[in-house]
Scaffold this motif. Structure first.
Motif, PDB file in Angstrom:
ATOM      1  N   ARG A  13     -87.328  79.302  24.795  1.00  0.00           N
ATOM      2  CA  ARG A  13     -86.466  78.176  25.164  1.00  0.00           C
ATOM      3  C   ARG A  13     -85.723  77.631  23.956  1.00  0.00           C
ATOM      4  NH1 ARG A  13     -90.098  74.644  29.472  1.00  0.00           N
ATOM      5  NH2 ARG A  13     -90.050  76.181  31.190  1.00  0.00           N
ATOM      6  N   ASP A  17     -81.909  77.439  23.997  1.00  0.00           N
ATOM      7  CA  ASP A  17     -81.308  76.113  24.076  1.00  0.00           C
ATOM      8  C   ASP A  17     -80.985  75.506  22.736  1.00  0.00           C
ATOM      9  OD1 ASP A  17     -81.600  76.341  26.740  1.00  0.00           O
ATOM     10  OD2 ASP A  17     -83.509  75.259  26.848  1.00  0.00           O
ATOM     11  N   GLY A  22     -81.504  71.846  26.200  1.00  0.00           N
ATOM     12  CA  GLY A  22     -80.778  72.409  27.351  1.00  0.00           C
ATOM     13  C   GLY A  22     -79.285  72.184  27.299  1.00  0.00           C
ATOM     14  N   ASP A  24     -76.875  74.186  26.112  1.00  0.00           N
ATOM     15  CA  ASP A  24     -76.118  75.349  26.576  1.00  0.00           C
ATOM     16  C   ASP A  24     -76.126  75.430  28.103  1.00  0.00           C
ATOM     17  OD1 ASP A  24     -75.566  76.013  23.998  1.00  0.00           O
ATOM     18  OD2 ASP A  24     -77.217  77.461  23.798  1.00  0.00           O
ATOM     19  N   ARG A  25     -77.261  75.152  28.693  1.00  0.00           N
ATOM     20  CA  ARG A  25     -77.334  75.193  30.169  1.00  0.00           C
ATOM     21  C   ARG A  25     -76.434  74.143  30.789  1.00  0.00           C
ATOM     22  NH1 ARG A  25     -80.043  72.531  33.886  1.00  0.00           N
ATOM     23  NH2 ARG A  25     -81.175  71.333  32.336  1.00  0.00           N
ATOM     24  N   ARG A  26     -76.410  72.950  30.198  1.00  0.00           N
ATOM     25  CA  ARG A  26     -75.556  71.896  30.746  1.00  0.00           C
ATOM     26  C   ARG A  26     -74.072  72.237  30.576  1.00  0.00           C
ATOM     27  NH1 ARG A  26     -79.458  68.676  27.993  1.00  0.00           N
ATOM     28  NH2 ARG A  26     -80.897  67.650  29.435  1.00  0.00           N
ATOM     29  N   ASN A  28     -72.800  75.237  30.419  1.00  0.00           N
ATOM     30  CA  ASN A  28     -72.490  76.288  31.401  1.00  0.00           C
ATOM     31  C   ASN A  28     -72.363  75.700  32.800  1.00  0.00           C
ATOM     32  OD1 ASN A  28     -72.512  78.315  29.471  1.00  0.00           O
ATOM     33  ND2 ASN A  28     -74.720  78.690  29.711  1.00  0.00           N
TER      34      ASN A  28
END
Length: 204
Positions: A13, A17, A22, A24-26, A28
Motif C-alpha cells: 500500500r 499510495d 490513497g 493516487d486512488r483519489r 484516479n
C-alpha cells in the motif's frame, strides 16, 4: 504459496499510495468522475458526478492538509532534533571541559598530597631534634662553661708560670749554695795544707 503478512500488505500500500493516504486512488477516481461528468447524458447524472468530484476534491484537500501538517510537524521535529543535537554537542563539550578541569584538579591534588607527605616526613625528622629555644639554651650553657674553663686555664697557666719562676730561683739558689760549699771545701783544704806545712816547719 504462504499467506501474505500484514507487513507485506502495508508495504504494498505504501508503494502504491506513496505515503499511504490513497492520493493516487483519489486522483484516479477524480479523473474517472470528471470523464463520466463530461460524458453524462442527463442533468441528474451530471449533478451526481459533480458531487462525487467535489467530495473527492474535498478528500484530496483534506489529505493535502494532513500532509502539510505532517510536513510542518516533521520540520519542527527536525528543528527540535537540531536543537537537541546542539544541546548534546554543548553538553559533550562541557563534559570534556569538566573532564579536563577534573584532570587538573587531580594533578593539583596529587601535588598537594606529595607536598603533605614530604612535609610530614620533614616534621618527623624535625621532631627528633630539639627545638631552637632549647638549642640556644644549651649553646649558652656551653659558652659559659667554656668561659669558665678558659678562666681556669689562665689561672693554671699563671700558677705554672709562677712555679716555673720559683723553681728557677730555687735552682739558682741551689747552684749558688753548691758553689759556696765547693769554695768552702777548697778553702778548708788550703787552710789544712797551710797548717800542716807550718807544723812541719816548726819541728827541730
Amino acid at each position: 504459496m504462504g499467506a501474505v503478512t500484514d507487513d507485506e500488505v502495508i508495504r504494498k500500500r505504501l508503494l502504491i499510495d506513496g505515503d499511504g493516504a490513497g492520493d493516487d486512488r483519489r486522483i484516479n477516481l477524480l479523473v474517472k468522475s470528471f470523464i463520466k461528468w463530461c460524458n453524462s447524458g442527463s442533468q441528474e447524472e451530471g449533478y451526481s458526478q459533480y458531487q462525487r468530484m467535489l467530495s473527492t476534491l474535498s478528500q484530496c484537500e483534506s489529505s493535502m492538509g494532513k500532509t502539510l501538517l505532517v510536513y510542518d510537524m516533521n520540520l519542527r521535529e527536525m528543528e527540535n532534533y537540531e536543537h537537541i543535537y546542539k544541546d548534546i554537542e554543548c553538553s559533550i563539550a562541557g563534559a570534556h571541559e569538566k573532564i579536563a578541569e577534573c584532570k587538573k584538579q587531580i594533578l593539583q591534588a596529587k601535588r598537594i598530597r606529595k607536598n603533605r607527605q614530604e612535609y610530614d616526613a620533614l616534621a618527623k625528622v624535625i621532631q627528633h631534634h630539639p627545638d631552637r629555644h632549647e638549642t640556644l639554651k644549651e649553646l649558652e650553657a656551653l659558652g659559659k662553661e667554656l668561659e669558665h674553663l678558659s678562666h681556669i686555664k689562665e689561672s693554671v697557666e699563671d700558677k705554672l708560670e709562677l712555679r716555673r719562676k720559683q723553681f728557677h730561683v730555687l735552682l739558682s739558689t741551689i747552684h749558688e749554695l753548691q758553689q759556696t760549699l765547693e769554695n768552702d771545701e777548697k778553702l778548708s783544704e788550703v787552710e789544712e795544707a797551710q797548717e800542716a806545712s807550718m807544723e812541719t816547719d816548726s819541728k827541730p
